[in-house]
Write a protein that holds these residues in place. Structure first.
Motif, PDB file in Angstrom:
ATOM      1  N   LEU A 112       0.824  -1.204   0.000  1.00  0.00           N
ATOM      2  CA  LEU A 112       0.000   0.000   0.000  1.00  0.00           C
ATOM      3  C   LEU A 112       0.867   1.266   0.000  1.00  0.00           C
ATOM      4  CD1 LEU A 112      -2.665  -1.108   2.634  1.00  0.00           C
ATOM      5  CD2 LEU A 112      -2.960  -0.976   0.151  1.00  0.00           C
ATOM      6  N   SER A 113       0.359   2.324  -0.585  1.00  0.00           N
ATOM      7  CA  SER A 113       1.105   3.590  -0.700  1.00  0.00           C
ATOM      8  C   SER A 113       1.517   4.102   0.679  1.00  0.00           C
ATOM      9  CB  SER A 113       0.241   4.646  -1.390  1.00  0.00           C
ATOM     10  OG  SER A 113      -0.029   4.281  -2.720  1.00  0.00           O
ATOM     11  N   GLY A 114       2.795   4.446   0.804  1.00  0.00           N
ATOM     12  CA  GLY A 114       3.280   5.082   2.025  1.00  0.00           C
ATOM     13  C   GLY A 114       3.523   4.150   3.193  1.00  0.00           C
ATOM     14  N   ILE A 115       3.301   2.851   3.007  1.00  0.00           N
ATOM     15  CA  ILE A 115       3.512   1.900   4.107  1.00  0.00           C
ATOM     16  C   ILE A 115       4.804   1.133   3.870  1.00  0.00           C
ATOM     17  CG2 ILE A 115       2.649  -0.186   5.230  1.00  0.00           C
ATOM     18  CD1 ILE A 115      -0.124   0.832   5.017  1.00  0.00           C
ATOM     19  N   GLY A 116       5.762   1.350   4.766  1.00  0.00           N
ATOM     20  CA  GLY A 116       7.032   0.646   4.699  1.00  0.00           C
ATOM     21  C   GLY A 116       7.048  -0.529   5.659  1.00  0.00           C
ATOM     22  N   SER A 117       8.202  -1.135   5.830  1.00  0.00           N
ATOM     23  CA  SER A 117       8.297  -2.350   6.638  1.00  0.00           C
ATOM     24  C   SER A 117       7.946  -2.096   8.099  1.00  0.00           C
ATOM     25  CB  SER A 117       9.703  -2.942   6.533  1.00  0.00           C
ATOM     26  OG  SER A 117      10.683  -2.028   7.025  1.00  0.00           O
ATOM     27  N   TYR A 118       8.292  -0.906   8.622  1.00  0.00           N
ATOM     28  CA  TYR A 118       7.967  -0.620  10.023  1.00  0.00           C
ATOM     29  C   TYR A 118       6.461  -0.552  10.236  1.00  0.00           C
ATOM     30  CZ  TYR A 118       6.850   1.942  14.191  1.00  0.00           C
ATOM     31  OH  TYR A 118       6.263   2.312  15.380  1.00  0.00           O
ATOM     32  N   THR A 119       5.769   0.263   9.438  1.00  0.00           N
ATOM     33  CA  THR A 119       4.325   0.426   9.607  1.00  0.00           C
ATOM     34  C   THR A 119       3.594  -0.878   9.316  1.00  0.00           C
ATOM     35  OG1 THR A 119       4.525   2.750   8.955  1.00  0.00           O
ATOM     36  CG2 THR A 119       2.328   1.801   8.945  1.00  0.00           C
ATOM     37  N   ALA A 120       4.022  -1.592   8.281  1.00  0.00           N
ATOM     38  CA  ALA A 120       3.409  -2.887   7.967  1.00  0.00           C
ATOM     39  C   ALA A 120       3.588  -3.856   9.134  1.00  0.00           C
ATOM     40  CB  ALA A 120       4.012  -3.457   6.691  1.00  0.00           C
ATOM     41  N   GLY A 121       4.782  -3.847   9.721  1.00  0.00           N
ATOM     42  CA  GLY A 121       5.037  -4.726  10.863  1.00  0.00           C
ATOM     43  C   GLY A 121       4.215  -4.347  12.081  1.00  0.00           C
ATOM     44  N   ALA A 122       4.056  -3.041  12.305  1.00  0.00           N
ATOM     45  CA  ALA A 122       3.273  -2.575  13.458  1.00  0.00           C
ATOM     46  C   ALA A 122       1.814  -2.981  13.312  1.00  0.00           C
ATOM     47  CB  ALA A 122       3.404  -1.063  13.607  1.00  0.00           C
ATOM     48  N   VAL A 123       1.217  -2.693  12.142  1.00  0.00           N
ATOM     49  CA  VAL A 123      -0.194  -3.037  11.925  1.00  0.00           C
ATOM     50  C   VAL A 123      -0.381  -4.556  11.959  1.00  0.00           C
ATOM     51  CG1 VAL A 123      -2.123  -2.939  10.304  1.00  0.00           C
ATOM     52  CG2 VAL A 123      -0.659  -0.935  10.612  1.00  0.00           C
ATOM     53  N   ALA A 124       0.488  -5.276  11.283  1.00  0.00           N
ATOM     54  CA  ALA A 124       0.360  -6.732  11.217  1.00  0.00           C
ATOM     55  C   ALA A 124       0.447  -7.364  12.603  1.00  0.00           C
ATOM     56  CB  ALA A 124       1.442  -7.313  10.305  1.00  0.00           C
ATOM     57  N   SER A 125       1.412  -6.915  13.401  1.00  0.00           N
ATOM     58  CA  SER A 125       1.630  -7.552  14.703  1.00  0.00           C
ATOM     59  C   SER A 125       0.640  -7.076  15.761  1.00  0.00           C
ATOM     60  CB  SER A 125       3.061  -7.293  15.182  1.00  0.00           C
ATOM     61  OG  SER A 125       3.287  -5.898  15.393  1.00  0.00           O
ATOM     62  N   ILE A 126       0.385  -5.772  15.838  1.00  0.00           N
ATOM     63  CA  ILE A 126      -0.462  -5.223  16.906  1.00  0.00           C
ATOM     64  C   ILE A 126      -1.930  -5.492  16.635  1.00  0.00           C
ATOM     65  CG2 ILE A 126      -1.149  -3.110  18.103  1.00  0.00           C
ATOM     66  CD1 ILE A 126       1.674  -1.984  17.403  1.00  0.00           C
ATOM     67  N   ALA A 127      -2.359  -5.275  15.404  1.00  0.00           N
ATOM     68  CA  ALA A 127      -3.782  -5.411  15.084  1.00  0.00           C
ATOM     69  C   ALA A 127      -4.179  -6.837  14.705  1.00  0.00           C
ATOM     70  CB  ALA A 127      -4.142  -4.454  13.945  1.00  0.00           C
ATOM     71  N   TYR A 128      -3.241  -7.584  14.109  1.00  0.00           N
ATOM     72  CA  TYR A 128      -3.608  -8.909  13.593  1.00  0.00           C
ATOM     73  C   TYR A 128      -2.830 -10.068  14.226  1.00  0.00           C
ATOM     74  CZ  TYR A 128      -6.186  -6.486   9.890  1.00  0.00           C
ATOM     75  OH  TYR A 128      -7.070  -5.706   9.188  1.00  0.00           O
ATOM     76  N   GLY A 129      -1.902  -9.796  15.117  1.00  0.00           N
ATOM     77  CA  GLY A 129      -1.163 -10.863  15.782  1.00  0.00           C
ATOM     78  C   GLY A 129      -0.236 -11.637  14.865  1.00  0.00           C
ATOM     79  N   ILE A 130       0.235 -10.989  13.803  1.00  0.00           N
ATOM     80  CA  ILE A 130       1.148 -11.628  12.852  1.00  0.00           C
ATOM     81  C   ILE A 130       2.590 -11.410  13.316  1.00  0.00           C
ATOM     82  CG2 ILE A 130       1.970 -11.609  10.466  1.00  0.00           C
ATOM     83  CD1 ILE A 130      -0.850 -10.613   9.670  1.00  0.00           C
ATOM     84  N   SER A 131       3.391 -12.442  13.290  1.00  0.00           N
ATOM     85  CA  SER A 131       4.753 -12.373  13.828  1.00  0.00           C
ATOM     86  C   SER A 131       5.724 -11.697  12.868  1.00  0.00           C
ATOM     87  CB  SER A 131       5.251 -13.782  14.181  1.00  0.00           C
ATOM     88  OG  SER A 131       4.517 -14.298  15.251  1.00  0.00           O
ATOM     89  N   LYS A 132       5.625 -10.384  12.825  1.00  0.00           N
ATOM     90  CA  LYS A 132       6.528  -9.569  12.034  1.00  0.00           C
ATOM     91  C   LYS A 132       7.084  -8.450  12.909  1.00  0.00           C
ATOM     92  CE  LYS A 132       6.639 -11.203   7.788  1.00  0.00           C
ATOM     93  NZ  LYS A 132       7.904 -11.499   7.083  1.00  0.00           N
ATOM     94  N   PRO A 133       8.392  -8.144  12.800  1.00  0.00           N
ATOM     95  CA  PRO A 133       8.965  -7.068  13.607  1.00  0.00           C
ATOM     96  C   PRO A 133       8.567  -5.698  13.085  1.00  0.00           C
ATOM     97  CG  PRO A 133      10.617  -7.957  12.135  1.00  0.00           C
ATOM     98  CD  PRO A 133       9.393  -8.813  11.961  1.00  0.00           C
ATOM     99  N   ALA A 134       8.664  -4.718  13.954  1.00  0.00           N
ATOM    100  CA  ALA A 134       8.430  -3.319  13.583  1.00  0.00           C
ATOM    101  C   ALA A 134       9.618  -2.524  14.099  1.00  0.00           C
ATOM    102  CB  ALA A 134       7.123  -2.803  14.189  1.00  0.00           C
TER     103      ALA A 134
END
Length: 350
Positions: A112-134
């Motif tokens: 998605l536009s403007g979403i890098g690895s940090y933001t993707a990791g934050a949303v994935a892990s905090i909101a969806y419980g996906i094991s990705k670092p931020a």
């Protein structure tokens, strides 16, 4: 070594985490908005902006459909306006491709536009419980101190290596809490610009920098190039109870925002008067409005200002100039904080 920090951090975080609005209601949308706002802005400063933004645009659909000028006005004061423009692009992509919901998939978030690895990791892990670092600046600082990693944290290769190492130790049962524990530790204990509060650190016993008394030597950063200095003269042009503003170009620094008329270099009083005359206006009074400085990431504006009253005209637009009253200039037109020293002249109750 890093495996040993997981449980102590999770226990410490559960007892010491701050109550924050986006944590208290950690929907994917709320996490996303807060993480974009928190980039290079303090938590306390973000709270008010976040509350205003979510109240005005409570759903992704609202963000996708918001008129740009209103969107920029809601973002006013946070700076880095391309971030909110990219957020709107991403919101429209979510509406088109994901039925209005942020995808519960790291790679799709990353696309998605403007979403890098940090933001993707934050949303994935905090909101969806996906094991990705931020990995943000706080996390880089914490981990480079714990491991005494001498790599330049400004290099993407350093960040990628850290993401890879942290992904190996992510706790499957609590990836969001683990990411937030590292962020929280960096924000409140392993702080920048001074000595860390090692006596309060739950993982101090595992920290190599503390053991070797080298905390202040980390993280390592290559010296930045000095910022370019640009001198400007700001013209506060008063027409009765209205003041002149103009729209900036649609690309480049502060693209699409409104500004006070300004010229490169420091103008004398006589030059400022002639400049206003060239705008087809008739100056009748001029006084100095003080100096100001605003720092962007790669450039500094050093400004001096003049308040110039002109002979009254009923026209609402003269050339590129728009005459707005104090109420409208504050509520309708997004004027960046670079002009904050001069906005007191043109905004009601500033």
């Amino acid at each position: 070594m890093l495996e040993q920090i997981v449980e102590p951090l999770l226990i410490w975080y559960e007892k010491n985490k701050r109550s924050l609005p986006w944590r208290d209601e950690s929907t994917p949308y709320h996490v996303w908005i807060s993480e974009i706002m928190l980039q290079q802005t303090r938590v306390e400063a973000v709270k008010g902006y976040y509350a205003r933004f979510i109240e005005a645009l409570p759903e992704i659909k609202d963000l996708a459909e918001c008129p740009e000028e209103r969107l920029l006005k809601l973002w006013e004061g946070l700076g880095y306006y391309n971030r909110v423009k990219n957020m709107q692009k991403a919101a429209r992509e979510v509406m088109e491709f994901y039925d209005g919901k942020l995808p519960a998939d790291y790679e799709k978030l990353l696309s998605l536009s403007g979403i890098g690895s940090y933001t993707a990791g934050a949303v994935a892990s905090i909101a969806y419980g996906i094991s990705k670092p931020a990995v943000d600046g706080n996390v880089l600082r914490v981990i480079t101190r714990i491991t005494e990693n001498p790599s330049d944290i400004l290099k993407q290769s350093t960040k990628r290596e850290m993401e890879k190492n942290l992904e190996k130790i992510m706790p499957v049962h609590a990836p969001g809490a683990f990411n937030q524990s590292l962020m929280e530790l960096g924000a409140t204990v392993c702080v920048p610009n001074g000595m860390a509060k090692c006596e309060c650190c739950p993982v101090a016993e595992f920290c190599m920098a503390r053991a070797h008394d080298t905390v202040l030597e980390y993280p390592k950063k290559a010296a930045k190039k000095p910022r370019k200095i640009e001198e400007k003269t700001v013209l506060i042009i008063q027409n009765g109870q209205e003041f002149a503003i103009q729209k900036r170009p649609e690309s480049g620094l502060l693209a699409g925002l409104y500004e006070l008329p300004n010229r490169a270099g420091y103008l004398t009083r006589e030059e400022a008067i002639r400049c206003v005359e060239d705008m087809k206006l008739m100056p009748v009074y001029i006084k100095e409005a003080g100096s100001s400085k605003h720092i962007f990431s790669h450039v500094e504006w050093h400004m001096k200002g003049y308040l110039i009253k002109v002979a009254s005209t009923e026209e609402k637009q003269v050339g590129e100039l728009i005459f707005a009253d104090k109420k409208n200039s504050k509520k309708k037109y997004p004027i960046p904080s670079a002009f904050s020293a001069y906005r007191k002249y043109i905004e009601e109750d500033f």
